[in-house]
Design a protein around this motif. Sequence first.
Motif, PDB file in Angstrom:
ATOM      1  N   HIS A  44       0.851  -1.190   0.000  1.00 42.13           N
ATOM      2  CA  HIS A  44       0.000   0.000   0.000  1.00 42.13           C
ATOM      3  C   HIS A  44       0.887   1.239   0.000  1.00 42.13           C
ATOM      4  O   HIS A  44       1.778   1.377   0.827  1.00 42.13           O
ATOM      5  CB  HIS A  44      -0.869  -0.023   1.259  1.00 42.13           C
ATOM      6  N   GLY A  45       0.693   2.113  -0.972  1.00 45.51           N
ATOM      7  CA  GLY A  45       1.464   3.347  -1.045  1.00 45.51           C
ATOM      8  C   GLY A  45       2.614   3.327  -2.024  1.00 45.51           C
ATOM      9  O   GLY A  45       3.158   4.382  -2.362  1.00 45.51           O
ATOM     10  N   PHE A  46       3.001   2.137  -2.518  1.00 48.48           N
ATOM     11  CA  PHE A  46       4.143   2.062  -3.430  1.00 48.48           C
ATOM     12  C   PHE A  46       3.882   2.826  -4.728  1.00 48.48           C
ATOM     13  O   PHE A  46       4.658   3.696  -5.125  1.00 48.48           O
ATOM     14  CB  PHE A  46       4.494   0.604  -3.743  1.00 48.48           C
ATOM     15  N   LYS A  47       2.784   2.506  -5.392  1.00 50.45           N
ATOM     16  CA  LYS A  47       2.471   3.162  -6.669  1.00 50.45           C
ATOM     17  C   LYS A  47       2.263   4.656  -6.488  1.00 50.45           C
ATOM     18  O   LYS A  47       2.676   5.468  -7.327  1.00 50.45           O
ATOM     19  CB  LYS A  47       1.232   2.522  -7.299  1.00 50.45           C
ATOM     20  N   GLU A  48       1.631   5.016  -5.377  1.00 48.16           N
ATOM     21  CA  GLU A  48       1.378   6.437  -5.112  1.00 48.16           C
ATOM     22  C   GLU A  48       2.693   7.199  -4.894  1.00 48.16           C
ATOM     23  O   GLU A  48       2.847   8.342  -5.323  1.00 48.16           O
ATOM     24  CB  GLU A  48       0.482   6.590  -3.881  1.00 48.16           C
ATOM     25  N   GLU A  76      10.330  12.980   9.493  1.00 48.92           N
ATOM     26  CA  GLU A  76       8.865  13.041   9.505  1.00 48.92           C
ATOM     27  C   GLU A  76       8.307  11.738   8.934  1.00 48.92           C
ATOM     28  O   GLU A  76       8.528  11.407   7.764  1.00 48.92           O
ATOM     29  CB  GLU A  76       8.374  14.226   8.674  1.00 48.92           C
ATOM     30  N   ASN A  77       7.590  10.978   9.762  1.00 45.48           N
ATOM     31  CA  ASN A  77       7.093   9.662   9.358  1.00 45.48           C
ATOM     32  C   ASN A  77       5.609   9.686   8.996  1.00 45.48           C
ATOM     33  O   ASN A  77       4.792  10.207   9.757  1.00 45.48           O
ATOM     34  CB  ASN A  77       7.291   8.655  10.493  1.00 45.48           C
ATOM     35  N   LEU A  78       5.287   9.103   7.863  1.00 48.25           N
ATOM     36  CA  LEU A  78       3.902   8.861   7.482  1.00 48.25           C
ATOM     37  C   LEU A  78       3.692   7.348   7.543  1.00 48.25           C
ATOM     38  O   LEU A  78       4.061   6.612   6.624  1.00 48.25           O
ATOM     39  CB  LEU A  78       3.623   9.391   6.074  1.00 48.25           C
ATOM     40  N   VAL A  79       3.143   6.881   8.661  1.00 48.61           N
ATOM     41  CA  VAL A  79       2.918   5.448   8.866  1.00 48.61           C
ATOM     42  C   VAL A  79       1.674   5.049   8.075  1.00 48.61           C
ATOM     43  O   VAL A  79       0.572   5.542   8.346  1.00 48.61           O
ATOM     44  CB  VAL A  79       2.742   5.127  10.362  1.00 48.61           C
ATOM     45  N   LEU A  80       1.855   4.175   7.115  1.00 52.57           N
ATOM     46  CA  LEU A  80       0.769   3.894   6.180  1.00 52.57           C
ATOM     47  C   LEU A  80      -0.403   3.169   6.837  1.00 52.57           C
ATOM     48  O   LEU A  80      -1.545   3.313   6.398  1.00 52.57           O
ATOM     49  CB  LEU A  80       1.303   3.087   4.999  1.00 52.57           C
ATOM     50  N   ALA A  88      -2.836   5.734   7.855  1.00 55.27           N
ATOM     51  CA  ALA A  88      -3.422   6.575   6.806  1.00 55.27           C
ATOM     52  C   ALA A  88      -4.711   5.943   6.304  1.00 55.27           C
ATOM     53  O   ALA A  88      -4.693   4.888   5.654  1.00 55.27           O
ATOM     54  CB  ALA A  88      -2.431   6.752   5.665  1.00 55.27           C
ATOM     55  N   LYS A  89      -5.839   6.531   6.604  1.00 55.67           N
ATOM     56  CA  LYS A  89      -7.131   5.991   6.190  1.00 55.67           C
ATOM     57  C   LYS A  89      -7.265   5.979   4.672  1.00 55.67           C
ATOM     58  O   LYS A  89      -7.831   5.064   4.084  1.00 55.67           O
ATOM     59  CB  LYS A  89      -8.266   6.806   6.819  1.00 55.67           C
ATOM     60  N   LYS A  90      -6.733   7.037   4.042  1.00 58.03           N
ATOM     61  CA  LYS A  90      -6.815   7.139   2.589  1.00 58.03           C
ATOM     62  C   LYS A  90      -5.493   7.693   2.081  1.00 58.03           C
ATOM     63  O   LYS A  90      -5.010   8.703   2.577  1.00 58.03           O
ATOM     64  CB  LYS A  90      -7.967   8.066   2.190  1.00 58.03           C
ATOM     65  N   LEU A  91      -4.903   7.004   1.124  1.00 52.44           N
ATOM     66  CA  LEU A  91      -3.611   7.433   0.601  1.00 52.44           C
ATOM     67  C   LEU A  91      -3.714   7.608  -0.906  1.00 52.44           C
ATOM     68  O   LEU A  91      -4.005   6.661  -1.638  1.00 52.44           O
ATOM     69  CB  LEU A  91      -2.527   6.414   0.935  1.00 52.44           C
ATOM     70  N   GLU A  92      -3.484   8.848  -1.359  1.00 55.66           N
ATOM     71  CA  GLU A  92      -3.524   9.161  -2.777  1.00 55.66           C
ATOM     72  C   GLU A  92      -2.263   9.911  -3.155  1.00 55.66           C
ATOM     73  O   GLU A  92      -1.570  10.467  -2.298  1.00 55.66           O
ATOM     74  CB  GLU A  92      -4.753  10.006  -3.115  1.00 55.66           C
ATOM     75  N   THR A  93      -1.978   9.940  -4.440  1.00 55.43           N
ATOM     76  CA  THR A  93      -0.782  10.639  -4.921  1.00 55.43           C
ATOM     77  C   THR A  93      -0.797  12.104  -4.517  1.00 55.43           C
ATOM     78  O   THR A  93       0.207  12.653  -4.059  1.00 55.43           O
ATOM     79  CB  THR A  93      -0.676  10.514  -6.447  1.00 55.43           C
ATOM     80  N   ASP A  94      -1.951  12.765  -4.661  1.00 52.50           N
ATOM     81  CA  ASP A  94      -2.045  14.182  -4.284  1.00 52.50           C
ATOM     82  C   ASP A  94      -1.717  14.381  -2.812  1.00 52.50           C
ATOM     83  O   ASP A  94      -1.063  15.355  -2.436  1.00 52.50           O
ATOM     84  CB  ASP A  94      -3.449  14.727  -4.574  1.00 52.50           C
TER      85      ASP A  94
END
Length: 254
Positions: free
Chosen positions: A53-57, A100-104, A107-113
């Motif tokens: 989750h998050g790789f492509k984004e 600064e960590n963004l723990v996936l 993250a309820k919703k992860l988009e490229t933007d």
Amino acid sequence: MLSTLFLALLVSSVTATKKDSALPRLNDTKAAEAFIDSAEVVVIGFLEGEESHGFKELVAAAARIDSVPVAICTVKEVWADYSLSSDTITLFRKADNHQENLVLADAKKLETDGLVNFISINEVRYITEYSQMTAVGLFNSEVKTHLLLFANRGSKEFTELKEQLGALAPEFTGKFLFVLINGAVKSNSRSLGYFGIKSRDLPRVGIYDGASDMKWLLPEGEISTERVREFCQSFLRGELKEVKQAGAQVKTEL
């Protein structure tokens, strides 16, 4: 991105696949440390693999932000060196030695933007141009004192002073964030007014201390590296507390 491709050729233990050739792979701590040290701001996706989750984004976000090198690390032994235990997208920056960590998983919703915004907000550099976007990262930093360069973009001094103070900033890592405020932008008039100055008065240099909500202007004159360095040091010595503050005394944010 040319910078990351070049780094991939130079740093040992870094490999890339054809599918995501724009993003180097960091296979050990030495490679990760070299990548982090390669730029003022970098991003590493600590992800289990291409299906994570998050790789492509992250790949898509990296293609949109040329100013920040991005890499991938799938080696969990390396994750532990950065106190990470699950898939995380992490931004490292030198200006305040911050991670600064963004723990996936959180993250309820992860988009490229959203990832682009995450990187843009936290892209604090040795000298950061103030905007509504960068203000979030600046004021969220643990470093609460700002050395402010007020200058009008398009003026003959703008680029020279930005480079000059950007080169000075590393001397005060962890003590000051150096911030450029473009006086030619109408929305920045509030910041100038807070210091009692107008666009026609620029360039000027000031200090804002968020902890005490106090502010001072460097006396008019040449904006030299030596004068700005001494201005910063006088604050650190506590001497500015005895100096009259700049502008109005109304509490507000920049």
